[in-house]
Design a protein around this motif. Structure first.
Motif, PDB file in Angstrom:
ATOM      1  N   LEU A  28       0.779  -1.272   0.022  1.00 29.71           N
ATOM      2  CA  LEU A  28      -0.188  -0.014   0.023  1.00 29.71           C
ATOM      3  C   LEU A  28       0.918   1.310   0.051  1.00 29.71           C
ATOM      4  N   THR A  29       1.895   1.292   0.834  1.00 28.39           N
ATOM      5  CA  THR A  29       2.648   2.510   0.856  1.00 28.39           C
ATOM      6  C   THR A  29       3.440   2.651  -0.434  1.00 28.39           C
ATOM      7  N   ARG A  46      -1.932   8.482   9.389  1.00 24.99           N
ATOM      8  CA  ARG A  46      -3.246   9.097  10.070  1.00 24.99           C
ATOM      9  C   ARG A  46      -4.396   7.836   9.712  1.00 24.99           C
ATOM     10  N   LEU A  47      -4.503   7.517   8.557  1.00 24.48           N
ATOM     11  CA  LEU A  47      -5.382   6.480   8.218  1.00 24.48           C
ATOM     12  C   LEU A  47      -5.262   5.168   8.959  1.00 24.48           C
ATOM     13  N   VAL A  48      -4.112   4.762   9.152  1.00 25.29           N
ATOM     14  CA  VAL A  48      -3.658   3.583  10.037  1.00 25.29           C
ATOM     15  C   VAL A  48      -4.222   3.702  11.514  1.00 25.29           C
ATOM     16  N   ALA A  49      -3.758   5.039  11.936  1.00 25.02           N
ATOM     17  CA  ALA A  49      -4.045   5.256  13.571  1.00 25.02           C
ATOM     18  C   ALA A  49      -5.704   5.365  13.506  1.00 25.02           C
ATOM     19  N   PRO A  55     -14.031   0.169  13.594  1.00 26.30           N
ATOM     20  CA  PRO A  55     -14.287  -1.180  12.848  1.00 26.30           C
ATOM     21  C   PRO A  55     -13.597  -1.430  11.802  1.00 26.30           C
ATOM     22  N   GLY A  56     -13.333  -2.624  11.523  1.00 28.34           N
ATOM     23  CA  GLY A  56     -12.737  -3.022  10.061  1.00 28.34           C
ATOM     24  C   GLY A  56     -11.286  -2.883  10.106  1.00 28.34           C
ATOM     25  N   PRO A  57     -10.503  -4.015   9.117  1.00 28.14           N
ATOM     26  CA  PRO A  57      -9.289  -3.936   9.344  1.00 28.14           C
ATOM     27  C   PRO A  57      -8.673  -2.678   8.340  1.00 28.14           C
ATOM     28  N   VAL A  58      -7.160  -2.716   8.237  1.00 28.57           N
ATOM     29  CA  VAL A  58      -6.595  -1.699   7.868  1.00 28.57           C
ATOM     30  C   VAL A  58      -6.711  -1.496   6.130  1.00 28.57           C
ATOM     31  N   GLY A  59      -6.844  -2.768   5.589  1.00 27.79           N
ATOM     32  CA  GLY A  59      -7.142  -2.991   4.106  1.00 27.79           C
ATOM     33  C   GLY A  59      -8.653  -2.510   3.673  1.00 27.79           C
ATOM     34  N   ILE A  60      -9.487  -2.855   4.520  1.00 31.15           N
ATOM     35  CA  ILE A  60     -10.850  -2.265   4.059  1.00 31.15           C
ATOM     36  C   ILE A  60     -10.934  -0.697   4.393  1.00 31.15           C
ATOM     37  N   ASN A  61     -10.237  -0.246   5.525  1.00 32.95           N
ATOM     38  CA  ASN A  61     -10.400   1.338   5.836  1.00 32.95           C
ATOM     39  C   ASN A  61      -9.564   1.869   4.441  1.00 32.95           C
ATOM     40  N   THR A  62      -8.441   1.515   4.157  1.00 33.99           N
ATOM     41  CA  THR A  62      -7.897   1.984   2.963  1.00 33.99           C
ATOM     42  C   THR A  62      -8.625   1.918   1.643  1.00 33.99           C
ATOM     43  N   ALA A  63      -9.224   0.915   1.594  1.00 31.56           N
ATOM     44  CA  ALA A  63     -10.009   0.893   0.256  1.00 31.56           C
ATOM     45  C   ALA A  63     -11.200   1.978   0.103  1.00 31.56           C
ATOM     46  N   THR A  64     -11.724   1.936   1.504  1.00 30.18           N
ATOM     47  CA  THR A  64     -12.811   2.814   1.671  1.00 30.18           C
ATOM     48  C   THR A  64     -12.457   4.298   1.353  1.00 30.18           C
ATOM     49  N   TYR A  65     -11.054   4.677   2.176  1.00 28.03           N
ATOM     50  CA  TYR A  65     -10.796   6.084   2.139  1.00 28.03           C
ATOM     51  C   TYR A  65     -10.121   6.309   0.614  1.00 28.03           C
ATOM     52  N   LEU A  74     -19.782   6.253  -3.657  1.00 23.29           N
ATOM     53  CA  LEU A  74     -19.776   5.108  -4.450  1.00 23.29           C
ATOM     54  C   LEU A  74     -18.391   4.829  -4.768  1.00 23.29           C
ATOM     55  N   GLY A  75     -17.546   5.481  -4.840  1.00 22.93           N
ATOM     56  CA  GLY A  75     -15.990   5.046  -4.694  1.00 22.93           C
ATOM     57  C   GLY A  75     -15.723   4.312  -3.511  1.00 22.93           C
ATOM     58  N   ALA A  76     -16.130   4.684  -2.251  1.00 26.07           N
ATOM     59  CA  ALA A  76     -15.767   3.925  -1.273  1.00 26.07           C
ATOM     60  C   ALA A  76     -16.488   2.501  -1.534  1.00 26.07           C
ATOM     61  N   LEU A  77     -17.170   2.283  -1.714  1.00 25.84           N
ATOM     62  CA  LEU A  77     -17.993   1.110  -2.003  1.00 25.84           C
ATOM     63  C   LEU A  77     -17.285   0.333  -3.016  1.00 25.84           C
ATOM     64  N   VAL A  78     -17.027   0.870  -4.379  1.00 19.41           N
ATOM     65  CA  VAL A  78     -16.249   0.187  -5.251  1.00 19.41           C
ATOM     66  C   VAL A  78     -15.025  -0.489  -4.789  1.00 19.41           C
ATOM     67  N   GLY A  79     -14.128   0.478  -4.145  1.00 21.18           N
ATOM     68  CA  GLY A  79     -13.026   0.085  -3.397  1.00 21.18           C
ATOM     69  C   GLY A  79     -13.005  -0.998  -2.247  1.00 21.18           C
ATOM     70  N   THR A  80     -13.956  -1.033  -1.858  1.00 23.96           N
ATOM     71  CA  THR A  80     -14.174  -1.916  -0.544  1.00 23.96           C
ATOM     72  C   THR A  80     -14.621  -3.126  -1.328  1.00 23.96           C
ATOM     73  N   ALA A  81     -15.417  -3.232  -2.333  1.00 25.05           N
ATOM     74  CA  ALA A  81     -15.855  -4.295  -3.214  1.00 25.05           C
ATOM     75  C   ALA A  81     -14.648  -4.947  -3.538  1.00 25.05           C
ATOM     76  N   GLY A  82     -13.791  -4.197  -4.290  1.00 28.45           N
ATOM     77  CA  GLY A  82     -12.669  -4.872  -4.865  1.00 28.45           C
ATOM     78  C   GLY A  82     -11.846  -5.529  -3.926  1.00 28.45           C
ATOM     79  N   LEU A  83     -11.585  -5.077  -2.760  1.00 30.42           N
ATOM     80  CA  LEU A  83     -10.635  -5.679  -1.853  1.00 30.42           C
ATOM     81  C   LEU A  83     -11.170  -7.004  -1.359  1.00 30.42           C
ATOM     82  N   ILE A  84     -12.634  -7.241  -1.167  1.00 30.59           N
ATOM     83  CA  ILE A  84     -13.229  -8.102  -0.457  1.00 30.59           C
ATOM     84  C   ILE A  84     -13.619  -9.156  -1.569  1.00 30.59           C
ATOM     85  N   THR A  85     -13.681  -8.824  -2.810  1.00 26.49           N
ATOM     86  CA  THR A  85     -14.142  -9.835  -3.840  1.00 26.49           C
ATOM     87  C   THR A  85     -13.066 -11.168  -3.908  1.00 26.49           C
ATOM     88  N   PRO A  86     -11.719 -11.018  -3.953  1.00 31.90           N
ATOM     89  CA  PRO A  86     -11.039 -11.996  -3.819  1.00 31.90           C
ATOM     90  C   PRO A  86     -11.108 -13.024  -2.651  1.00 31.90           C
TER      91      PRO A  86
END
Length: 198
Positions: A28-29, A46-49, A55-65, A74-86
């Motif tokens: 991610l970095t 700051r996002l990690v903090a 609630p939620g792991p760092v990956g989900i929070n990063t995708a949402t942000y 809608l972008g937050a939903l698309v990013g989050t959906a992309g992370l959890i699809t696999p």
């Protein structure tokens, strides 16, 4: 970045998320901060903090942000959906084939190879967090290379005392006691906030 680009970017992260969200931190970095410039290192810190106290792991929070910063809700939903699809697809496949592959030497070998790789990524995540919060610069790889070549580079590397003390105290308390980690995070945040006011 297009909608599909955002979705498949986080599909890629979801495929590489072995060992939990913190194993993703080096990727991610290097990708979101260094290569794509979708956020700064301090924004990522700051996002990690914030991810520690929400609630939620760092990956989900990063995708949402990142999704929100690109396309709003809608972008937050698309990013989050992309992370959890696999993960969703792999879990469904695993449930389907678990009985057949349970005794497979190939699967056992693959898992035994994934574990040390995941631990290595977690170690890199620790170093990335240290560079962001405890140290004032990246760890001195380029500085050491410059010294070895006889061409020293400028290097402003210092240790921030308060973050180092907080990190050590939290680690010791977590190792030696069963103190709830959420309270350690809250107390550390309050100490940091009070220090920032001084």
């Amino acid at each position: 970045m297009s909608w599909w680009g955002l979705y498949f970017l986080f599909v890629k992260y979801g495929l590489l998320c072995f060992g939990g969200g913190y194993a993703l931190v080096p990727l991610l970095t290097s990708d979101l901060v260094d290569a794509r410039h979708l956020m700064t290192a301090s924004e990522f810190a700051r996002l990690v903090a914030v991810a520690q106290v929400t609630p939620g792991p760092v990956g989900i929070n990063t995708a949402t942000y990142v999704g929100f910063s690109q396309y709003g809700v809608l972008g937050a939903l698309v990013g989050t959906a992309g992370l959890i699809t696999p993960a969703l697809a792999l879990v469904l496949l695993a449930m389907h084939f678990i009985a057949r592959w349970k005794q497979s030497l190939l699967v056992e070998g693959g898992l035994s190879g994934l574990r040390p790789a995941a631990y290595g990524l977690l170690l890199v995540a620790v170093l990335v967090f240290a560079e962001i919060s405890v140290f004032t610069a990246e760890l001195p790889v380029e500085y050491v290379r410059g010294l070895l070549r006889g061409t020293p580079v400028d290097w402003n590397f210092y240790v921030r005392p308060l973050p180092l003390v907080i990190a050590v105290v939290v680690a010791v308390v977590q190792i030696r006691t069963k103190f709830p980690f959420i309270w350690l995070i809250v107390i550390s945040a309050v100490i940091g906030a009070l220090y920032g006011l001084l």
